[in-house]
Design a protein around this motif. Structure first.
Motif, mmCIF file in Angstrom:
data_model
loop_
_atom_site.group_PDB
_atom_site.id
_atom_site.type_symbol
_atom_site.label_atom_id
_atom_site.label_comp_id
_atom_site.label_asym_id
_atom_site.label_seq_id
_atom_site.Cartn_x
_atom_site.Cartn_y
_atom_site.Cartn_z
ATOM 1 N N GLU A 150 0.831 -1.201 0.000
ATOM 2 C CA GLU A 150 0.000 0.000 0.000
ATOM 3 C C GLU A 150 0.868 1.256 0.000
ATOM 4 N N LYS A 151 0.246 2.355 -0.251
ATOM 5 C CA LYS A 151 0.924 3.640 -0.131
ATOM 6 C C LYS A 151 0.733 4.182 1.281
ATOM 7 N N PRO A 152 1.459 5.113 1.775
ATOM 8 C CA PRO A 152 2.581 5.770 1.108
ATOM 9 C C PRO A 152 3.839 4.905 1.132
ATOM 10 N N ASP A 180 -1.446 1.895 -6.336
ATOM 11 C CA ASP A 180 -1.946 3.269 -6.276
ATOM 12 C C ASP A 180 -3.370 3.142 -6.802
ATOM 13 N N HIS A 181 -4.356 3.210 -5.919
ATOM 14 C CA HIS A 181 -5.694 2.807 -6.346
ATOM 15 C C HIS A 181 -6.271 3.726 -7.432
ATOM 16 N N TYR A 182 -5.675 4.928 -7.599
ATOM 17 C CA TYR A 182 -6.162 5.786 -8.682
ATOM 18 C C TYR A 182 -5.928 5.133 -10.049
ATOM 19 N N LEU A 183 -4.902 4.320 -10.134
ATOM 20 C CA LEU A 183 -4.607 3.660 -11.420
ATOM 21 C C LEU A 183 -5.616 2.560 -11.744
ATOM 22 N N GLY A 184 -6.455 2.234 -10.769
ATOM 23 C CA GLY A 184 -7.500 1.245 -11.029
ATOM 24 C C GLY A 184 -8.823 1.918 -11.394
ATOM 25 N N LYS A 185 -8.869 3.227 -11.308
ATOM 26 C CA LYS A 185 -10.142 3.917 -11.613
ATOM 27 C C LYS A 185 -10.383 3.879 -13.120
ATOM 28 N N GLU A 186 -11.637 3.582 -13.442
ATOM 29 C CA GLU A 186 -12.022 3.411 -14.846
ATOM 30 C C GLU A 186 -11.556 4.579 -15.730
ATOM 31 N N SER A 218 -10.476 17.047 -5.379
ATOM 32 C CA SER A 218 -10.990 17.720 -4.181
ATOM 33 C C SER A 218 -11.828 16.747 -3.370
ATOM 34 N N GLU A 219 -11.738 16.891 -2.067
ATOM 35 C CA GLU A 219 -12.504 16.010 -1.180
ATOM 36 C C GLU A 219 -13.346 16.833 -0.229
ATOM 37 N N VAL A 220 -14.485 16.293 0.124
ATOM 38 C CA VAL A 220 -15.355 16.955 1.089
ATOM 39 C C VAL A 220 -14.977 16.483 2.504
ATOM 40 N N ASP A 225 -10.823 9.752 11.140
ATOM 41 C CA ASP A 225 -10.134 9.273 12.340
ATOM 42 C C ASP A 225 -8.685 8.885 12.027
ATOM 43 N N ARG A 226 -8.120 9.551 10.998
ATOM 44 C CA ARG A 226 -6.741 9.217 10.616
ATOM 45 C C ARG A 226 -5.782 10.351 10.995
ATOM 46 N N ALA A 227 -6.106 11.057 12.088
ATOM 47 C CA ALA A 227 -5.329 12.251 12.430
ATOM 48 C C ALA A 227 -3.822 11.972 12.514
ATOM 49 N N ARG A 237 2.189 14.315 0.636
ATOM 50 C CA ARG A 237 2.523 12.878 0.682
ATOM 51 C C ARG A 237 1.299 12.008 0.436
ATOM 52 N N ASP A 238 0.147 12.482 0.889
ATOM 53 C CA ASP A 238 -1.065 11.660 0.817
ATOM 54 C C ASP A 238 -1.622 11.594 -0.613
ATOM 55 N N MET A 239 -1.512 12.674 -1.364
ATOM 56 C CA MET A 239 -2.181 12.723 -2.674
ATOM 57 C C MET A 239 -1.252 13.139 -3.827
ATOM 58 N N ASN A 242 1.736 10.680 -5.135
ATOM 59 C CA ASN A 242 1.332 9.416 -5.758
ATOM 60 C C ASN A 242 0.203 9.631 -6.771
ATOM 61 N N HIS A 243 -1.034 9.807 -6.297
ATOM 62 C CA HIS A 243 -2.187 9.838 -7.201
ATOM 63 C C HIS A 243 -2.073 10.919 -8.281
ATOM 64 N N ILE A 244 -1.745 12.149 -7.844
ATOM 65 C CA ILE A 244 -1.741 13.257 -8.816
ATOM 66 C C ILE A 244 -0.593 13.084 -9.813
ATOM 67 N N GLY A 342 -7.218 18.790 -1.995
ATOM 68 C CA GLY A 342 -7.391 19.196 -0.610
ATOM 69 C C GLY A 342 -8.572 18.516 0.046
ATOM 70 N N LYS A 343 -8.586 18.604 1.349
ATOM 71 C CA LYS A 343 -9.695 18.058 2.140
ATOM 72 C C LYS A 343 -10.661 19.193 2.478
ATOM 73 N N ARG A 344 -11.892 18.775 2.812
ATOM 74 C CA ARG A 344 -12.951 19.716 3.203
ATOM 75 C C ARG A 344 -13.179 20.821 2.168
ATOM 76 N N LYS A 347 -16.622 20.325 -3.027
ATOM 77 C CA LYS A 347 -17.201 19.098 -3.562
ATOM 78 C C LYS A 347 -16.169 17.999 -3.725
ATOM 79 N N LYS A 348 -16.685 16.780 -3.810
ATOM 80 C CA LYS A 348 -15.815 15.632 -4.036
ATOM 81 C C LYS A 348 -15.717 15.441 -5.543
ATOM 82 N N ALA A 349 -14.535 15.579 -6.077
ATOM 83 C CA ALA A 349 -14.384 15.401 -7.527
ATOM 84 C C ALA A 349 -12.936 15.148 -7.898
HETATM 85 O O1 LIG Z 1 -5.155 7.477 -0.910
HETATM 86 C C1 LIG Z 1 -6.010 8.232 -0.490
HETATM 87 O O2 LIG Z 1 -7.102 8.477 -1.242
HETATM 88 C C2 LIG Z 1 -8.287 8.958 -0.651
HETATM 89 C C3 LIG Z 1 -9.133 9.484 -1.795
HETATM 90 O O3 LIG Z 1 -9.443 8.415 -2.644
HETATM 91 P P1 LIG Z 1 -10.737 8.444 -3.549
HETATM 92 O O4 LIG Z 1 -10.683 7.172 -4.301
HETATM 93 O O5 LIG Z 1 -11.916 8.559 -2.630
HETATM 94 O O6 LIG Z 1 -10.604 9.659 -4.401
HETATM 95 C C4 LIG Z 1 -8.014 10.036 0.363
HETATM 96 O O7 LIG Z 1 -9.213 10.354 1.043
HETATM 97 C C5 LIG Z 1 -7.023 9.539 1.370
HETATM 98 O O8 LIG Z 1 -6.687 10.586 2.278
HETATM 99 C C6 LIG Z 1 -5.759 9.059 0.697
HETATM 100 O O9 LIG Z 1 -4.934 8.390 1.635
#
Ligand SMILES: O=C1O[C@H](COP(=O)(O)O)[C@@H](O)[C@H](O)[C@H]1O
Ligand SMILES: NC(=O)C1=CN([C@@H]2O[C@H](COP(=O)(O)OP(=O)(O)OC[C@H]3O[C@@H](n4cnc5c(N)ncnc54)[C@H](OP(=O)(O)O)[C@@H]3O)[C@@H](O)[C@H]2O)C=CC1
Length: 491
Positions: A150-152, A180-186, A218-220, A225-227, A237-239, A242-244, A342-344, A347-349
Motif C-alpha cells: 500500500e501507499k505511502p 496506487d488505487h487511482y490507477l484502477g479507476k475506470e 478535491s474532497e469533502v 479518524d486518521r489524524a 505525501r497523501d495525494m 502518488n495519485h496526482i 485538498g480536504k474539506r 465538492k468531491k471530484a
Molecule cells: O489514498 C487516499 O485516497 C483517498 C481518496 O481516494 P478516492 O478514491 O476517494 O478519491 C483520500 O481520502 C485519502 O486521504 C488518501 O490516503
C-alpha cells in the motif's frame, strides 16, 4: 470465463481488521468471486493482532460486503473461504504457524502454490514483513508469489529508497506490486484510450494547441479518524506524490510503442524525468499550501483541522496543495500544468480540464472578454465521462457563438460496468499484469520532485488556517493561475 484467467490463490491480508480491508478489500474479493473472476480455488488468510477467530472474521467480511453492496443473499459460502490468524508482525514466533496454515489451505483449495501477500498496514511495517516472509520461507512455493504494498511508499526519497532496498532484498521487482488505487479507476485508465484512440485529440495534444492543463482532486471529507497518519503526511505525501503525479504522467506521456507494462511505464517515467525540479527558495512561486478552517458543508457546520483532534491543535500540516508544474520537453515546453488537491473542499471530484489555445482572431464574439476557449473535461469521479466544450451558433443568437457541451457520461450508458479500483487491481495482480501498478523509478522520481517542497515548508511556519471548509481552497491558489492569465475552471 476463460479458466486461464480465473486465478487460484491463497491471499494473505496483513491488517485484516483495518479500515482498508473492510471497506475495500473484502467487497472487491466478493465482486471478483461473484463475477467468476475468482474460481472456487481460493482462500483468504486475515492477519492482525486482535484475538478474532475464523468465525469473527467471516462475520466481518459478510458485514462489509453487505455494507458495500447490500446483495441480499446468503454470503456464508463466500465467507467460508476466509481464515483468521491472530498475528503480531513484530513477533517472530507467529510466522512459522502462518506457513503451516498456508500449505494446508493450498492443499484444501488446490491453489497450485500461488501466494499473494497484501500489506494493508501502516507503512513502517512493510520492510520488516517482506524480510520475514523471506526468512520464514513463506515466499517459497511451487506457484507464483506476489506482494502488494500500500501507499505511502516511504516518507521522502531517502526513506523510500531504504524501504525499496529492504523489500528488494526479499522480493524481485516482478513480484512487487506497489498499489496506487487511482490507477484502477475506470476513467484514469481511460486517459490513454481517449488520447491514443482519437486522432482529433492526439494531434492537438501539445504546446502548439493546448494553453494549460488543470488537475483537481478535491474532497469533502476531513481528516476523519486518521489524524495521526494524516498529520504526519499532509496533502503532498497523501495525494500529490502518488495519485496526482500518476495522473499527470498519463496525461503527458508520449504514445507507447506497444500497450505493454514496460513500454507504458517507460513513457511515464520520461515525463517524471522531464518535470522541472523547483529549488527550495522558489517553491512559493510555484506552490500554495492550505489548511482548512471551520466552515459549512451541505449546510452542516464542520470544525477546523486544528480542532479535529487534540494532537492537531498547533499543526502546521497542509490539508491542501496547489501547484504549477513545468515540463521541460519538446511537447510540453511552455504549457503550465496546474494541480490542486485538498480536504474539506466544496465538492468531491477528480477532474481534468485541458484548455485549448484561442484562435488568432475571433469573428463571433462581441469582445475578447466573452471568448470561450475549447475545453476537454475528463471527469474521473464522481461522474465518469468526458465533455468537450465547443462554440456554436445556438438558434436565435444571431452571429454570436456560444459554448455548447458534447457530453459522454459512462454512468448513463447501460451495461457499462465500472468496477471498484481495488477490484481491478487485485485481479490484475493475480493474473500478473503490473501495468497499473507503480514501478520503483516512478516512486523515486516523484519523491525527488516533492522533497524540495516538503523541505521548504517544514522549515517555515504557515499562516494557517487559510481556507474555509466548503470552499475551493485558499485565495493564493487562484492567484497562482491569475498571474499567468488563467483561472480554475468550474468542475
Ligand atoms: O489514498 C487516499 O485516497 C483517498 C481518496 O481516494 P478516492 O478514491 O476517494 O478519491 C483520500 O481520502 C485519502 O486521504 C488518501 O490516503
Ligand atoms: N483506509 C483507506 O482508505 C486507505 C488506506 N491506505 C493504506 O492502507 C494501509 C492500511 O490502512 P488502514 O486500513 O486505513 O489502517 P488501519 O489503522 O485501519 O488498520 C491497520 C491494521 O494493521 C493491524 N496492525 C497494527 N499493528 C499490527 C501489528 N503489530 N501486527 C499485526 N497487525 C497489526 C491492525 O489490526 P490490530 O489492531 O488488530 O492489530 C489493523 O488491522 C496504510 O498503508 C494506508 O496508508 C491507502 C489508501 C486508502
Amino acid at each position: 470465463m476463460n479458466q486461464a484467467l480465473q486465478p487460484k490463490v491463497v491471499i494473505v491480508i496483513f491488517g485484516a481488521t483495518g479500515d482498508l480491508a473492510s471497506r475495500k478489500l473484502y467487497p472487491s474479493i466478493y465482486n471478483l468471486y461473484k463475477k467468476g473472476q475468482l474460481s472456487e480455488n481460493f482462500a483468504v488468510v486475515g492477519l492482525a493482532r486482535r484475538p478474532w477467530t475464523d468465525e469473527v472474521l467471516r462475520e466481518n467480511v459478510e458485514k462489509s460486503v453487505d455494507k458495500a453492496f447490500s446483495p441480499n443473499e446468503d454470503l456464508s459460502e463466500f465467507a467460508s473461504h476466509f481464515y483468521y490468524q491472530s498475528f503480531d508482525v513484530t513477533d517472530d514466533s507467529t510466522y512459522a504457524g502462518l506457513n503451516t496454515l498456508m500449505s494446508k489451505l493450498d492443499e484444501t483449495y488446490q491453489t497450485e502454490g500461488n501466494r499473494l501477500f497484501y500489506l494493508a498496514m501502516a507503512p513502517n511495517f512493510f520492510g520488516m514483513i517482506a524480510k520475514k516472509l523471506k526468512e520464514y520461507g513463506l515466499k517459497e512455493s511451487n506457484g507464483w508469489t506476489r506482494l502488494i504494498i500500500e501507499k505511502p511508499f516511504g516518507h521522502d526519497h531517502p526513506s523510500a529508497e531504504d524501504l525499496n532496498n529492504e523489500i528488494r532484498e526479499a522480493f524481485d521487482e516482478e513480484q512487487i506490486y506497489r498499489i496506487d488505487h487511482y490507477l484502477g479507476k475506470e476513467m484514469v485508465q481511460n486517459i490513454e484510450v481517449i488520447r491514443f484512440a482519437n486522432g482529433i485529440f492526439e494531434h492537438l495534444w501539445n504546446n502548439q494547441f493546448i494553453s494549460n492543463i488543470q488537475v483537481t482532486a478535491s474532497e469533502v471529507l476531513g481528516v476523519e479518524d486518521r489524524a495521526r497518519y494524516y498529520d504526519d503526511s499532509g496533502a503532498i505525501r497523501d495525494m500529490l506524490q502518488n495519485h496526482i503525479m500518476q495522473i499527470v504522467s498519463l496525461l503527458l506521456m508520449e504514445p507507447p510503442i506497444k500497450l505493454t507494462t514496460d513500454e507504458i511505464r517507460s513513457e511515464k517515467i520520461k515525463v517524471l524525468r522531464a518535470l522541472r525540479k523547483i529549488e527550495e527558495d522558489k517553491i512559493d512561486q510555484y506552490f500554495v499550501r492550505g489548511q482548512y478552517d471551520a466552515g459549512e458543508i451541505d449546510s452542516e457546520a464542520v470544525p477546523a483541522y486544528r480542532a479535529e483532534d487534540q494532537e492537531l491543535a498547533e499543526s502546521n500540516t497542509e490539508t491542501y496543495v496547489a501547484g504549477k508544474l513545468v515540463i521541460d520537453n519538446y511537447r510540453w515546453a511552455g504549457v503550465p500544468i496546474y494541480i490542486r488537491t485538498g480536504k474539506r473542499m466544496a465538492k468531491k471530484a477528480i477532474n481534468i480540464v485541458i484548455q485549448f489555445k484561442d484562435l488568432p482572431m475571433n469573428l463571433y464574439y462581441k469582445s475578447s472578454k466573452e471568448r470561450y476557449p475549447n475545453l476537454l473535461n475528463i471527469s474521473i469521479q464522481p461522474n465518469e465521462g468526458i465533455t468537450l466544450t465547443l462554440n456554436a451558433n445556438k438558434s436565435g443568437s444571431g452571429t454570436l457563438a456560444e459554448p455548447i457541451h458534447l457530453a459522454y457520461n459512462q454512468h448513463a450508458v447501460p451495461g457499462i460496468n465500472t468496477p471498484e479500483a481495488y477490484e481491478k487491481l487485485l485481479f490484475d495482480c493475480m493474473v500478473g499484469d503490473a501495468t497499473n501498478f507503480t514501478h520503483w523509478d516512478e516512486v523515486a522520481l516523484s519523491w525527488k520532485f516533492v522533497d524540495p517542497i516538503l523541505n521548504a515548508w517544514s522549515t517555515k511556519k504557515a499562516d494557517f488556517p487559510n481556507y474555509k471548509s466548503g470552499s475551493m481552497g485558499p485565495k493564493a491558489a487562484d492567484e497562482l493561475l491569475e498571474k499567468d492569465g488563467f483561472h480554475w475552471w468550474d468542475i
